[in-house]
Design a protein around this motif. Structure first.
Motif, PDB file in Angstrom:
ATOM      1  N   THR A  88       9.426   5.037  -0.991  1.00  0.00           N
ATOM      2  CA  THR A  88       9.426   6.611  -1.211  1.00  0.00           C
ATOM      3  C   THR A  88       8.422   7.437  -0.438  1.00  0.00           C
ATOM      4  O   THR A  88       7.157   6.854  -0.471  1.00  0.00           O
ATOM      5  N   ASP A  89       8.654   8.357   0.432  1.00  0.00           N
ATOM      6  CA  ASP A  89       7.613   9.301   0.902  1.00  0.00           C
ATOM      7  C   ASP A  89       7.892  10.446   0.433  1.00  0.00           C
ATOM      8  O   ASP A  89       7.477  11.546   0.973  1.00  0.00           O
ATOM      9  N   GLY A  90       8.666  11.045  -0.673  1.00  0.00           N
ATOM     10  CA  GLY A  90       8.944  12.157  -1.190  1.00  0.00           C
ATOM     11  C   GLY A  90       9.840  12.825  -0.347  1.00  0.00           C
ATOM     12  O   GLY A  90      10.312  14.220  -0.997  1.00  0.00           O
ATOM     13  N   ASP A 124      -3.394  12.162  -2.321  1.00  0.00           N
ATOM     14  CA  ASP A 124      -2.939  13.107  -3.617  1.00  0.00           C
ATOM     15  C   ASP A 124      -1.292  13.385  -3.539  1.00  0.00           C
ATOM     16  O   ASP A 124      -0.875  13.432  -4.435  1.00  0.00           O
ATOM     17  N   ASP A 125      -0.851  13.704  -2.331  1.00  0.00           N
ATOM     18  CA  ASP A 125       0.722  14.001  -2.070  1.00  0.00           C
ATOM     19  C   ASP A 125       1.366  12.714  -2.816  1.00  0.00           C
ATOM     20  O   ASP A 125       2.435  12.853  -3.273  1.00  0.00           O
ATOM     21  N   ALA A 126       0.780  11.416  -2.376  1.00  0.00           N
ATOM     22  CA  ALA A 126       1.362  10.181  -2.576  1.00  0.00           C
ATOM     23  C   ALA A 126       1.508  10.027  -3.999  1.00  0.00           C
ATOM     24  O   ALA A 126       2.530   9.544  -4.928  1.00  0.00           O
ATOM     25  N   SER A 183      14.481   9.668   0.716  1.00  0.00           N
ATOM     26  CA  SER A 183      14.053   8.817  -0.353  1.00  0.00           C
ATOM     27  C   SER A 183      14.168   9.073  -1.667  1.00  0.00           C
ATOM     28  O   SER A 183      14.193   8.398  -2.814  1.00  0.00           O
ATOM     29  N   LYS A 184      14.301  10.359  -2.024  1.00  0.00           N
ATOM     30  CA  LYS A 184      14.409  10.739  -3.541  1.00  0.00           C
ATOM     31  C   LYS A 184      15.851   9.916  -3.979  1.00  0.00           C
ATOM     32  O   LYS A 184      15.929   9.643  -5.156  1.00  0.00           O
ATOM     33  N   GLY A 238       6.101  11.467 -10.061  1.00  0.00           N
ATOM     34  CA  GLY A 238       7.654  11.833 -10.587  1.00  0.00           C
ATOM     35  C   GLY A 238       8.187  10.664 -10.694  1.00  0.00           C
ATOM     36  O   GLY A 238       9.318  10.937 -11.497  1.00  0.00           O
ATOM     37  N   VAL A 239       8.326   9.516  -9.576  1.00  0.00           N
ATOM     38  CA  VAL A 239       9.128   8.571  -9.926  1.00  0.00           C
ATOM     39  C   VAL A 239       8.845   7.731 -11.366  1.00  0.00           C
ATOM     40  O   VAL A 239       9.579   7.493 -11.986  1.00  0.00           O
TER      41      VAL A 239
END
Length: 147
Positions: free
Chosen positions: A9-11, A67-69, A15-16, A75-76
């Motif tokens: 996933t990359d957001g 941090d974004d990752a 990928s979601k 969330g996952v």
């Protein structure tokens, strides 16, 4: 069936969908999910798209990407918890997404990789070929590609 599912996933929106598919499959089969984000390194060459930033600015940018990752992976993990699925999270720093993904699948003893048909790669993806295609042609594991 599958006991350990690696989901990349990359957001991104696509990928979601892959994450939801992996979690759903894991829920139905009692499998564990490893959610992986591959974080790029800051380009070091002008030919790779690097801007002339100070080492401090490069480090700040890479920290922001990490941090974004972490936010995406958190969330996952929360979505998995809500579905009763055990989720491990992992971040790998690499410029070679497909290779990093395949190494992670081996490291975590995954028996299935779930990924989107394409992610956020823009013009580079069009010119050099998709990471998904690379995984499909070079990985010895089953790969479920979701659109």
């Amino acid at each position: 069936m599958f006991q350990k599912i690696l989901v990349a996933t990359d957001g991104s929106r696509l990928s979601k969908k892959a994450v939801q598919g992996a979690l759903s499959l894991a829920s139905q089969n009692g499998a564990e999910v490893v959610a992986l984000t591959v974080v790029p390194r800051y380009p070091t060459s002008f030919l790779d798209g690097a801007m002339t930033y100070s080492p401090e600015e490069v480090a700040r940018t890479e920290r922001r990407w990490a941090d974004d990752a972490r936010t995406v992976l958190d969330g996952v993990a929360k979505a998995g918890e809500a579905m009763g699925v055990k989720v491990k999270t992992a971040t790998i720093s690499s410029d070679h997404v497909a290779d990093a993904l395949m190494r992670a699948a081996k490291r975590y003893k995954s028996d299935l990789i779930v990924m989107a048909s394409h992610g956020r790669k823009g013009l580079k993806r069009l010119l050099l070929g998709s990471e998904t295609q690379h995984v499909l042609t070079h990985c010895g594991l089953p790969v479920l590609v979701l659109r």
